[in-house]
Design a protein around this motif. Structure first.
Motif, PDB file in Angstrom:
ATOM      1  N   ARG A 271       0.837  -1.208   0.000  1.00 19.74           N
ATOM      2  CA  ARG A 271       0.000   0.000   0.000  1.00 19.74           C
ATOM      3  C   ARG A 271       0.869   1.254   0.000  1.00 19.74           C
ATOM      4  NH1 ARG A 271      -5.642   0.901   2.958  1.00 19.74           N
ATOM      5  NH2 ARG A 271      -5.822  -1.146   1.995  1.00 19.74           N
ATOM      6  N   LEU A 272       1.927   1.238   0.769  1.00 13.79           N
ATOM      7  CA  LEU A 272       2.841   2.373   0.781  1.00 13.79           C
ATOM      8  C   LEU A 272       3.464   2.588  -0.597  1.00 13.79           C
ATOM      9  CD1 LEU A 272       4.684   1.787   4.181  1.00 13.79           C
ATOM     10  CD2 LEU A 272       2.930   3.501   3.698  1.00 13.79           C
ATOM     11  N   VAL A 275       0.911   4.389  -2.785  1.00 14.33           N
ATOM     12  CA  VAL A 275       0.810   5.800  -2.400  1.00 14.33           C
ATOM     13  C   VAL A 275       2.018   6.585  -2.904  1.00 14.33           C
ATOM     14  CG1 VAL A 275       0.822   7.387  -0.429  1.00 14.33           C
ATOM     15  CG2 VAL A 275      -0.660   5.376  -0.411  1.00 14.33           C
ATOM     16  N   VAL A 337       0.836   6.978   9.510  1.00 10.22           N
ATOM     17  CA  VAL A 337      -0.173   7.314   8.508  1.00 10.22           C
ATOM     18  C   VAL A 337      -0.850   8.656   8.773  1.00 10.22           C
ATOM     19  CG1 VAL A 337      -2.349   6.593   7.426  1.00 10.22           C
ATOM     20  CG2 VAL A 337      -0.551   4.901   7.869  1.00 10.22           C
ATOM     21  N   SER A 340       0.999  11.644   7.497  1.00  8.60           N
ATOM     22  CA  SER A 340       1.113  11.535   6.043  1.00  8.60           C
ATOM     23  C   SER A 340      -0.161  12.025   5.366  1.00  8.60           C
ATOM     24  CB  SER A 340       1.388  10.078   5.640  1.00  8.60           C
ATOM     25  OG  SER A 340       2.560   9.598   6.234  1.00  8.60           O
ATOM     26  N   VAL A 341      -1.312  11.596   5.875  1.00 13.03           N
ATOM     27  CA  VAL A 341      -2.592  11.993   5.287  1.00 13.03           C
ATOM     28  C   VAL A 341      -2.797  13.502   5.404  1.00 13.03           C
ATOM     29  CG1 VAL A 341      -5.096  11.816   5.548  1.00 13.03           C
ATOM     30  CG2 VAL A 341      -3.686   9.759   5.611  1.00 13.03           C
ATOM     31  N   ILE A 384       6.318   8.402   4.075  1.00 17.41           N
ATOM     32  CA  ILE A 384       5.983   7.217   3.279  1.00 17.41           C
ATOM     33  C   ILE A 384       7.222   6.431   2.879  1.00 17.41           C
ATOM     34  CG2 ILE A 384       4.906   6.390   1.150  1.00 17.41           C
ATOM     35  CD1 ILE A 384       2.946   7.508   3.209  1.00 17.41           C
ATOM     36  N   LEU A 443      -4.715   5.786   1.427  1.00 15.09           N
ATOM     37  CA  LEU A 443      -4.054   5.689   2.726  1.00 15.09           C
ATOM     38  C   LEU A 443      -5.015   5.781   3.914  1.00 15.09           C
ATOM     39  CD1 LEU A 443      -1.100   5.266   3.447  1.00 15.09           C
ATOM     40  CD2 LEU A 443      -0.829   7.754   3.600  1.00 15.09           C
ATOM     41  N   SER A 446      -5.910   2.989   6.486  1.00 16.12           N
ATOM     42  CA  SER A 446      -4.821   2.496   7.340  1.00 16.12           C
ATOM     43  C   SER A 446      -4.439   3.511   8.412  1.00 16.12           C
ATOM     44  CB  SER A 446      -3.591   2.178   6.479  1.00 16.12           C
ATOM     45  OG  SER A 446      -3.885   1.218   5.502  1.00 16.12           O
TER      46      SER A 446
END
Length: 454
Positions: A271-272, A275, A337, A340-341, A384, A443, A446
């Motif tokens: 997933r990372l 992204v 996370v 990051s979001v 990330i 993202l 998570s």
């Protein structure tokens, strides 16, 4: 007859890691700290140095376009070739660093980068630019995953957010200083774009000498236990209860399966990677095309001024990884996370404002916007590609995880090198804003995700 002797008192064992009760542990911690400082400084210097031969092409583009030596479309194709090689290398070198060690992989990459950069500055044949850019891409990709392994090997997870945050300032500094320094040598000292490549070569060779002398790959190499193997070296009871990932192999023969070992261990690595594929093009478009994009918005600027304006992007990029790493460790309890979001959402807004700001014709506003984009882009990028990849890969798979995530990101970054050669800055900034928004959607589920071993 009664027993008059005093009752026996049971001596309670003190937790390992209490310096007053365990002198050996105290000595180990002190020795580890010295090596943490040394390895961090060496890793930071090495990765910052990689950016000088990398940024030389960005600085040289202004002179190349002025001379008509190559077209803008050709420069975009050369960047895409470089980034394609960089992406391939990320997948391979991370796994190789797990098998053969950071010292061999990074030192070899430094030599390759120096040779490719020097030849681009001296060879007259345009046809050689393509193979040399490919070599440069392969060389540059040796750095991040292997040096991230350095940090993971010497820092436990509760401190890794801050350590990786500070380490991530190395590429922010490289992006900040690389183009201005090589551009200054090229245009102010020698009045030829070719000297940008020579300057880049000189910087990375100095770092190579220091790295080859002082680098060590793990605590075990200097007589200390591994950071995951001795509970006394861990920082919290939570860490002491965690287990090193099963299945880490001691074999030295490389296999294709090693490329996906980190993904199999924790699917969050996949997933990372997705992204990072979506967000890396924006940063690379500014790194590789910043001066050209600024000249497009303000054609009356001089070449040196156009090179200096994107420095604002790198200045805030120096602050962003540290701030994001500290927040993830403290405010969000080692969750990577959430910051990051939040940074990605701000990045969407910043990229979407490019057209509005450039149409004002105000240089200070363009500088301020690039600074804000740098703050959001570098913060999310560092989370990330750095600390999150290392955390979910764990110290055993740190290089493999960062290699995989950065390989995915570098595949996306090909667009960051290619698209500015064919589209205006306004168009590509809207494209990258949409991609960053898609990354947020990927993202968000998570938000509370933590590594398996924690």
């Amino acid at each position: 007859m009664s027993d008059s002797s005093p009752p026996q008192t049971e001596v309670q064992a003190q937790p390992s890691g209490t310096p007053s009760e365990n002198p050996k542990t105290s000595t180990k911690r002190q020795e580890l700290f010295k090596w943490q400082v040394r390895i961090f400084a060496l890793s930071w210097l090495a990765y910052a140095a990689f950016y000088f031969p990398r940024s030389a092409f960005s600085a040289a583009k202004v002179g190349i376009l002025e001379e008509g030596f190559l077209t803008r479309q050709t420069l975009g194709l050369l960047d895409s070739a470089y980034l394609a090689a960089y992406a391939v290398g990320q997948f391979v070198w991370g796994a190789c660093a797990e098998k053969y060690g950071t010292r061999v992989v990074v030192a070899g990459g430094m030599v390759m980068a120096a040779v490719a950069s020097l030849l681009m500055g001296v060879v007259p044949a345009v046809a050689l630019f393509l193979p040399l850019m490919i070599v440069q891409g392969l060389a540059q990709s040796t750095g991040w995953s292997a040096l991230s392994k350095n940090i993971a090997s010497f820092f436990s997870i509760s401190k890794r957010g801050r350590a990786m945050g500070f380490f991530s300032t190395s590429y922010a500094f490289g992006g900040l200083a690389g183009a201005p320094v090589t551009g200054w040598v090229a245009y102010s000292l020698f009045d030829s774009w070719r000297w940008a490549f020579v300057a880049g070569t000189a910087v990375i060779m100095i770092a190579f000498v220091l790295f080859i002398i002082f680098q060590r790959n793990s605590p075990e190499e200097v007589g200390l236990p591994g950071i995951d193997e001795d509970p006394s070296l861990l920082d919290t009871e939570h860490e002491r209860g965690s287990k090193s990932p099963a299945g880490a192999s001691a074999r030295t023969k490389f296999s294709i399966g090693d490329l996906l070992a980190a993904v199999r261990y924790d699917r969050m690595v996949l997933r990372l990677g997705l992204v990072y594929f979506l967000i890396k093009p924006a940063r690379y478009a500014i790194l590789l095309w910043g001066p050209v994009l600024v000249l497009e918005a303000m054609p009356d600027l001089s070449a040196m001024t156009a090179i200096m304006v994107p420095v604002a992007f790198g200045v805030t990029g120096m602050i962003a990884p540290v701030l994001a790493g500290w927040m993830s460790d403290t405010v969000f309890g080692a969750r990577r996370v959430p910051p990051s979001v939040l940074c990605l959402l701000l990045m969407v807004v910043a990229l979407a404002l490019w057209q509005v700001v450039t149409q004002t014709g105000s240089l200070p506003l363009i500088v301020a916007l690039l600074a804000f984009i740098g703050l959001t882009a570098y913060a999310s990028d560092a989370m990330i590609s750095g600390v999150a990849a290392v955390d979910f890969g764990t110290s055993k798979y740190a290089a493999g995880a960062t290699g995989f995530v950065n390989g995915c990101g570098s595949t996306g970054a090909i667009l960051g090198g290619l698209l500015p050669g064919f589209f205006s800055g306004i168009v590509i900034f809207y494209m990258f804003a949409g991609a960053a928004l898609a990354a947020v959607v990927v993202l968000l589920p998570s938000w509370n995700k933590r590594p398996i071993s924690v």
